[in-house]
Design a protein around this motif. Structure first.
Motif, PDB file in Angstrom:
ATOM      1  N   SER A 171       0.809  -1.221   0.000  1.00  0.00           N
ATOM      2  CA  SER A 171       0.000   0.000   0.000  1.00  0.00           C
ATOM      3  C   SER A 171       0.841   1.270   0.000  1.00  0.00           C
ATOM      4  O   SER A 171       0.319   2.361  -0.241  1.00  0.00           O
ATOM      5  N   SER A 172       2.136   1.155   0.252  1.00  0.00           N
ATOM      6  CA  SER A 172       2.999   2.335   0.264  1.00  0.00           C
ATOM      7  C   SER A 172       3.640   2.622  -1.091  1.00  0.00           C
ATOM      8  O   SER A 172       4.297   3.646  -1.262  1.00  0.00           O
ATOM      9  N   TYR A 173       3.429   1.732  -2.057  1.00  0.00           N
ATOM     10  CA  TYR A 173       4.031   1.889  -3.377  1.00  0.00           C
ATOM     11  C   TYR A 173       3.035   2.426  -4.389  1.00  0.00           C
ATOM     12  O   TYR A 173       1.857   2.044  -4.391  1.00  0.00           O
ATOM     13  N   ALA A 174       3.537   3.291  -5.270  1.00  0.00           N
ATOM     14  CA  ALA A 174       2.810   3.608  -6.493  1.00  0.00           C
ATOM     15  C   ALA A 174       2.986   2.426  -7.438  1.00  0.00           C
ATOM     16  O   ALA A 174       4.068   1.830  -7.499  1.00  0.00           O
ATOM     17  N   MET A 175       1.936   2.071  -8.151  1.00  0.00           N
ATOM     18  CA  MET A 175       1.980   0.915  -9.043  1.00  0.00           C
ATOM     19  C   MET A 175       1.764   1.366 -10.482  1.00  0.00           C
ATOM     20  O   MET A 175       0.895   2.201 -10.770  1.00  0.00           O
ATOM     21  N   GLY A 176       2.536   0.777 -11.373  1.00  0.00           N
ATOM     22  CA  GLY A 176       2.447   1.158 -12.775  1.00  0.00           C
ATOM     23  C   GLY A 176       2.314  -0.039 -13.686  1.00  0.00           C
ATOM     24  O   GLY A 176       2.625  -1.175 -13.316  1.00  0.00           O
ATOM     25  N   ARG A 235      10.575  -0.491 -23.604  1.00  0.00           N
ATOM     26  CA  ARG A 235       9.481  -0.649 -22.664  1.00  0.00           C
ATOM     27  C   ARG A 235       8.860   0.724 -22.416  1.00  0.00           C
ATOM     28  O   ARG A 235       9.535   1.658 -21.979  1.00  0.00           O
ATOM     29  N   ASP A 236       7.556   0.835 -22.680  1.00  0.00           N
ATOM     30  CA  ASP A 236       6.857   2.109 -22.597  1.00  0.00           C
ATOM     31  C   ASP A 236       5.906   2.172 -21.412  1.00  0.00           C
ATOM     32  O   ASP A 236       5.223   1.184 -21.098  1.00  0.00           O
ATOM     33  N   PHE A 237       5.835   3.331 -20.823  1.00  0.00           N
ATOM     34  CA  PHE A 237       4.886   3.591 -19.732  1.00  0.00           C
ATOM     35  C   PHE A 237       3.463   3.551 -20.266  1.00  0.00           C
ATOM     36  O   PHE A 237       3.174   4.068 -21.347  1.00  0.00           O
ATOM     37  N   VAL A 238       2.560   2.966 -19.481  1.00  0.00           N
ATOM     38  CA  VAL A 238       1.141   2.919 -19.832  1.00  0.00           C
ATOM     39  C   VAL A 238       0.304   3.708 -18.821  1.00  0.00           C
ATOM     40  O   VAL A 238      -0.457   4.598 -19.195  1.00  0.00           O
ATOM     41  N   ALA A 239       0.458   3.381 -17.522  1.00  0.00           N
ATOM     42  CA  ALA A 239      -0.371   4.028 -16.514  1.00  0.00           C
ATOM     43  C   ALA A 239       0.250   3.840 -15.135  1.00  0.00           C
ATOM     44  O   ALA A 239       1.023   2.903 -14.907  1.00  0.00           O
ATOM     45  N   GLN A 240      -0.102   4.733 -14.217  1.00  0.00           N
ATOM     46  CA  GLN A 240       0.320   4.610 -12.824  1.00  0.00           C
ATOM     47  C   GLN A 240      -0.818   5.014 -11.911  1.00  0.00           C
ATOM     48  O   GLN A 240      -1.625   5.890 -12.266  1.00  0.00           O
ATOM     49  N   ILE A 241      -0.863   4.389 -10.728  1.00  0.00           N
ATOM     50  CA  ILE A 241      -1.812   4.766  -9.689  1.00  0.00           C
ATOM     51  C   ILE A 241      -1.034   4.984  -8.406  1.00  0.00           C
ATOM     52  O   ILE A 241      -0.156   4.201  -8.051  1.00  0.00           O
ATOM     53  N   ILE A 242      -1.349   6.071  -7.699  1.00  0.00           N
ATOM     54  CA  ILE A 242      -0.599   6.425  -6.496  1.00  0.00           C
ATOM     55  C   ILE A 242      -0.966   5.495  -5.336  1.00  0.00           C
ATOM     56  O   ILE A 242      -1.966   4.773  -5.430  1.00  0.00           O
ATOM     57  N   ARG A 257       8.552   3.757  -5.596  1.00  0.00           N
ATOM     58  CA  ARG A 257       8.429   4.500  -4.343  1.00  0.00           C
ATOM     59  C   ARG A 257       7.903   5.909  -4.576  1.00  0.00           C
ATOM     60  O   ARG A 257       7.365   6.535  -3.656  1.00  0.00           O
ATOM     61  N   ASP A 258       8.062   6.413  -5.788  1.00  0.00           N
ATOM     62  CA  ASP A 258       7.635   7.768  -6.111  1.00  0.00           C
ATOM     63  C   ASP A 258       6.376   7.757  -6.956  1.00  0.00           C
ATOM     64  O   ASP A 258       6.181   6.886  -7.799  1.00  0.00           O
ATOM     65  N   SER A 259       5.550   8.761  -6.753  1.00  0.00           N
ATOM     66  CA  SER A 259       4.315   8.888  -7.527  1.00  0.00           C
ATOM     67  C   SER A 259       4.532   9.784  -8.745  1.00  0.00           C
ATOM     68  O   SER A 259       5.446  10.595  -8.772  1.00  0.00           O
ATOM     69  N   SER A 290      13.123   3.353 -15.194  1.00  0.00           N
ATOM     70  CA  SER A 290      14.233   3.323 -14.243  1.00  0.00           C
ATOM     71  C   SER A 290      13.823   3.737 -12.838  1.00  0.00           C
ATOM     72  O   SER A 290      14.541   3.470 -11.874  1.00  0.00           O
ATOM     73  N   ARG A 291      12.661   4.369 -12.713  1.00  0.00           N
ATOM     74  CA  ARG A 291      12.181   4.808 -11.405  1.00  0.00           C
ATOM     75  C   ARG A 291      11.377   3.728 -10.679  1.00  0.00           C
ATOM     76  O   ARG A 291      10.954   3.959  -9.551  1.00  0.00           O
ATOM     77  N   TYR A 292      11.184   2.605 -11.325  1.00  0.00           N
ATOM     78  CA  TYR A 292      10.423   1.505 -10.730  1.00  0.00           C
ATOM     79  C   TYR A 292      11.379   0.448 -10.211  1.00  0.00           C
ATOM     80  O   TYR A 292      12.342   0.090 -10.891  1.00  0.00           O
ATOM     81  N   ASP A 293      11.095  -0.045  -9.014  1.00  0.00           N
ATOM     82  CA  ASP A 293      12.051  -0.901  -8.311  1.00  0.00           C
ATOM     83  C   ASP A 293      11.774  -2.397  -8.460  1.00  0.00           C
ATOM     84  O   ASP A 293      12.702  -3.200  -8.397  1.00  0.00           O
ATOM     85  N   TYR A 294      10.513  -2.756  -8.594  1.00  0.00           N
ATOM     86  CA  TYR A 294      10.143  -4.174  -8.623  1.00  0.00           C
ATOM     87  C   TYR A 294       9.241  -4.432  -9.816  1.00  0.00           C
ATOM     88  O   TYR A 294       8.285  -3.669 -10.043  1.00  0.00           O
ATOM     89  N   TRP A 295       9.518  -5.523 -10.519  1.00  0.00           N
ATOM     90  CA  TRP A 295       8.827  -5.832 -11.774  1.00  0.00           C
ATOM     91  C   TRP A 295       8.296  -7.259 -11.777  1.00  0.00           C
ATOM     92  O   TRP A 295       8.922  -8.169 -11.227  1.00  0.00           O
TER      93      TRP A 295
END
Length: 123
Positions: free
Chosen positions: A30-35, A45-52, A100-102, A108-113
């Motif tokens: 619950s503390s992570y932004a998810m994309g 690899r292209d960004f599609v969407a993120q939720i805070i 960790r960031d919204s 590169s800003r995403y830690d876990y895949w």
């Protein structure tokens, strides 16, 4: 630390819909932004969407705005991507990732895949 795992990919005709799911293990989900990201053969690899983390804010790539909807259920450690009006150019492997960031779109800003799930849209 969290570990996402995607599901729900498949083959669909143009104009159809699919719902991707991402199950995330880890007590700090619950503390992570998810994309969601996607990668077509031979492309980056292209960004599609993120939720805070709280779920109250979302952020979309222009190419999917109005067609895709990202959501999350923090009680179930789940993230979803509802994809409507699918086009052949949406064909790709779709990845779920934690940051960790919204409001960040760089991979590169995403830690876990997660390992990814294939989505194929036929014309």
């Amino acid at each position: 630390q969290v570990q996402p795992v995607e599901s729900g990919g498949g083959l669909v005709q143009a104009g159809g819909s699919l719902r991707l799911s991402c199950a995330v293990s880890g007590r700090t989900f619950s503390s992570y932004a998810m994309g969601w990201f996607r990668q077509a053969p031979g492309k980056e690899r292209d960004f599609v969407a993120q939720i805070i983390p709280g779920g109250g804010g979302t952020y979309y790539a222009d190419s999917v705005k109005g067609r895709f909807t990202i959501s999350r259920d923090n009680a179930k450690n789940m993230v979803y991507l509802q994809m409507n009006s699918l086009k052949p150019e949406d064909t790709a492997v779709y990845y779920c990732a934690a940051a960790r960031d919204s409001f960040v779109s760089a991979a590169s800003r995403y830690d876990y895949w997660g390992p990814g799930t294939q989505v194929t849209v036929s014309s």
